[in-house]
Design an enzyme around this catalytic site. Sequence first.
Site, PDB file in Angstrom:
ATOM      1  N   HIS A 143       0.827  -1.205   0.000  1.00 52.49           N
ATOM      2  CA  HIS A 143       0.000   0.000   0.000  1.00 52.49           C
ATOM      3  C   HIS A 143       0.862   1.257   0.000  1.00 52.49           C
ATOM      4  CE1 HIS A 143      -4.335  -1.242   0.973  1.00 52.49           C
ATOM      5  NE2 HIS A 143      -3.694  -2.346   0.612  1.00 52.49           N
ATOM      6  N   VAL A 181       1.241   4.283  -3.480  1.00 52.11           N
ATOM      7  CA  VAL A 181       0.768   5.663  -3.322  1.00 52.11           C
ATOM      8  C   VAL A 181       1.959   6.529  -2.927  1.00 52.11           C
ATOM      9  CG1 VAL A 181      -0.845   7.196  -2.152  1.00 52.11           C
ATOM     10  CG2 VAL A 181      -1.481   4.815  -2.561  1.00 52.11           C
TER      11      VAL A 181
END
Length: 330
Positions: free
Chosen positions: A72, A76
Amino acid sequence: MDIRSDDAKKPMMMWFLGMLLFSMVAESNAQLSENYYASTCPSVELIVKQAVTTKFKQTVTTAPATLRMFFHDCFVEGCDASVFIASENEDAEKDADDNKSLAGDGFDTVIKAKTAVESQCPGVVSCADILALAARDVVVLVGGPEFKVELGRRDGLVSKASRVTGKLPEPGLDVRGLVQIFASNGLSLTDMIALSGAHTIGSSHCNRFANRLHNFSTFMPVDPTMDPVYAQQLIQACSDPNPDAVVDIDLTSRDTFDNSYYQNLVARKGLFTSDQALFNDLSSQATVVRFANNAEEFYSAFSSAMRNLGRVGVKVGNQGEIRRDCSAFN
């Protein structure tokens, strides 16, 4: 889902675009090195490993929680520990809906490792590098392959919930959708299939795949691509109306990092639509079968994919900072 010949070029185009993106950041990635801290913190890998092992012995969820957090974080803003930033306004990356399910054990693992490293090498090692090392270490702790980790990342200076939307693969995606997201980060089809194998450990809330079990279509309440016996197992496991109910993603070996995930896909026992799509789609099916039949081939591909993932969007040199506290900018 079979991809028609007219559409077959689209995934390939995305791979080429992804490789172009990867080459654009190659110069900064070249500054990563396996021995980056050889003179400034030579024991960093041992320190992190000891902290991670201690945490793992307290709870096995340390492994899937830490591995998922690495994924994750990298998808990002790149691998820059931006997912750790805490905000009083709850508008940081970790506050985005897609990140609210990140387990606290993942955060705690890195924070404890950072504390241990700071006691020996203050102000030297980034939270981003500690997360990368911890992700490797938890894979090894649950029986997966050991691989070298490149180091030299700096911690990011931006962490916004608004930047998460559309950056992470959803459980309902097909292969084309998965390819687009992975290729945008310079990752290949093989990387995507190998990294999906991380689902061999961990669990999921029932609401993430409930659409496959109930009211799938007008004439078929259950997804026909799912093994019917497996579907009934899931229906029973998710009969509790508690929204926090969870099931293991890999029912055969939930705490062991192996190739059973791919064997489950061949047997039509993939939990998410995005899992089962890897076998159903002809563009990825052969690789799934190879990994299902040969654990060593999967381990090799996974190790390579993790190194590639660790290069995504890294900050190096004068970019970013070395945080004193992983949850706050300096």
